[in-house]
Design a protein around this motif. Structure first.
Motif, PDB file in Angstrom:
ATOM      1  N   ALA A  15       0.811  -1.210   0.000  1.00 54.23           N
ATOM      2  CA  ALA A  15       0.000   0.000   0.000  1.00 54.23           C
ATOM      3  C   ALA A  15       0.848   1.264   0.000  1.00 54.23           C
ATOM      4  N   THR A  16       2.063   1.186   0.475  1.00 53.25           N
ATOM      5  CA  THR A  16       2.878   2.396   0.596  1.00 53.25           C
ATOM      6  C   THR A  16       3.959   2.513  -0.469  1.00 53.25           C
ATOM      7  N   GLY A  17       3.853   1.735  -1.512  1.00 57.80           N
ATOM      8  CA  GLY A  17       4.798   1.906  -2.607  1.00 57.80           C
ATOM      9  C   GLY A  17       5.826   0.808  -2.702  1.00 57.80           C
ATOM     10  N   SER A  18       5.421  -0.330  -3.169  1.00 56.90           N
ATOM     11  CA  SER A  18       6.340  -1.462  -3.257  1.00 56.90           C
ATOM     12  C   SER A  18       7.349  -1.321  -4.387  1.00 56.90           C
ATOM     13  N   ARG A  19       7.139  -0.374  -5.271  1.00 51.64           N
ATOM     14  CA  ARG A  19       8.080  -0.202  -6.387  1.00 51.64           C
ATOM     15  C   ARG A  19       9.497   0.059  -5.900  1.00 51.64           C
ATOM     16  N   ALA A  20       9.619   0.736  -4.803  1.00 44.07           N
ATOM     17  CA  ALA A  20      10.949   1.038  -4.271  1.00 44.07           C
ATOM     18  C   ALA A  20      11.690  -0.235  -3.880  1.00 44.07           C
ATOM     19  N   TYR A  21      10.952  -1.305  -3.630  1.00 47.22           N
ATOM     20  CA  TYR A  21      11.564  -2.555  -3.192  1.00 47.22           C
ATOM     21  C   TYR A  21      11.725  -3.565  -4.323  1.00 47.22           C
ATOM     22  N   ALA A  22      11.234  -3.251  -5.493  1.00 47.74           N
ATOM     23  CA  ALA A  22      11.237  -4.203  -6.603  1.00 47.74           C
ATOM     24  C   ALA A  22      12.641  -4.667  -6.977  1.00 47.74           C
ATOM     25  N   ALA A  23      13.618  -3.820  -6.840  1.00 46.61           N
ATOM     26  CA  ALA A  23      14.989  -4.183  -7.206  1.00 46.61           C
ATOM     27  C   ALA A  23      15.796  -4.689  -6.010  1.00 46.61           C
TER      28      ALA A  23
END
Length: 172
Positions: A15-23
């Motif tokens: 919910a808080t922005g998983s894109r930052a963790y994708a890499a």
């Protein structure tokens, strides 16, 4: 081991922005470990139910629903037959380019629904042909999971790499 990625915090993370963790390599490693464990559980279940041993390196392609003409299980089986034919007719030197598939079809047929019962029989016949072909080996397997229900879904869904929900489009 308490995971910072999987579990209660996962919902917040998404919910808080998983894109930052994708890499994030730690997240990727843990994700792959969880996926492998789930595929192992599903592979064990498949072997116990059908006697078919499947490769964990294959893509687990799942289509589970009540068996019905409009839910496209027949179309999926025809696609599996086509995939089998392609594997059979390509030069063996090209097999390394083939993505191995374990096709899993599961469901139930209503007691009086003859066409659904015939679809299940076809699935079993195709599975018998494909799974007994030693030349094709682990490049393609087909299994039918009977009496698909929530308990079985708890094993199948987490182990799936591809989940097909093929149904009729809305008609006007």
């Amino acid at each position: 081991m308490k995971s910072i990625w999987v579990g209660i915090k996962c919902g917040t993370l998404l919910a808080t922005g998983s894109r930052a963790y994708a890499a994030d390599p730690d997240l990727q490693q843990e994700w792959m470990m969880v996926k492998k464990v789930n595929k192992m559980r599903l592979a064990e279940c498949i072997e116990a139910m059908s006697g078919v041993k499947v490769s964990l390196d294959a893509m687990f392609d799942v289509h589970t629903k009540r068996i019905h003409e409009y839910k496209r299980q027949l179309l999926n089986i025809l696609g599996i037959i086509h995939r089998y034919d392609c594997i059979e007719n390509v030069e063996k030197s090209q097999w390394r380019k083939v993505v191995p598939h374990v096709c899993i079809i599961g469901g139930k047929a209503a007691p009086g629904y003859e066409i659904a019962k015939k679809i299940i029989k076809l699935c079993h016949a195709v599975a018998e042909k494909i799974n007994s072909d030693t030349d094709v080996g682990d490049l393609l397997k087909l299994v039918f999971i009977p009496d698909y229900n929530v308990s079985v879904a708890e094993l199948v869904i987490p182990g799936a790499d591809l989940s097909q929900h093929i149904s009729k489009l809305c008609s006007i």
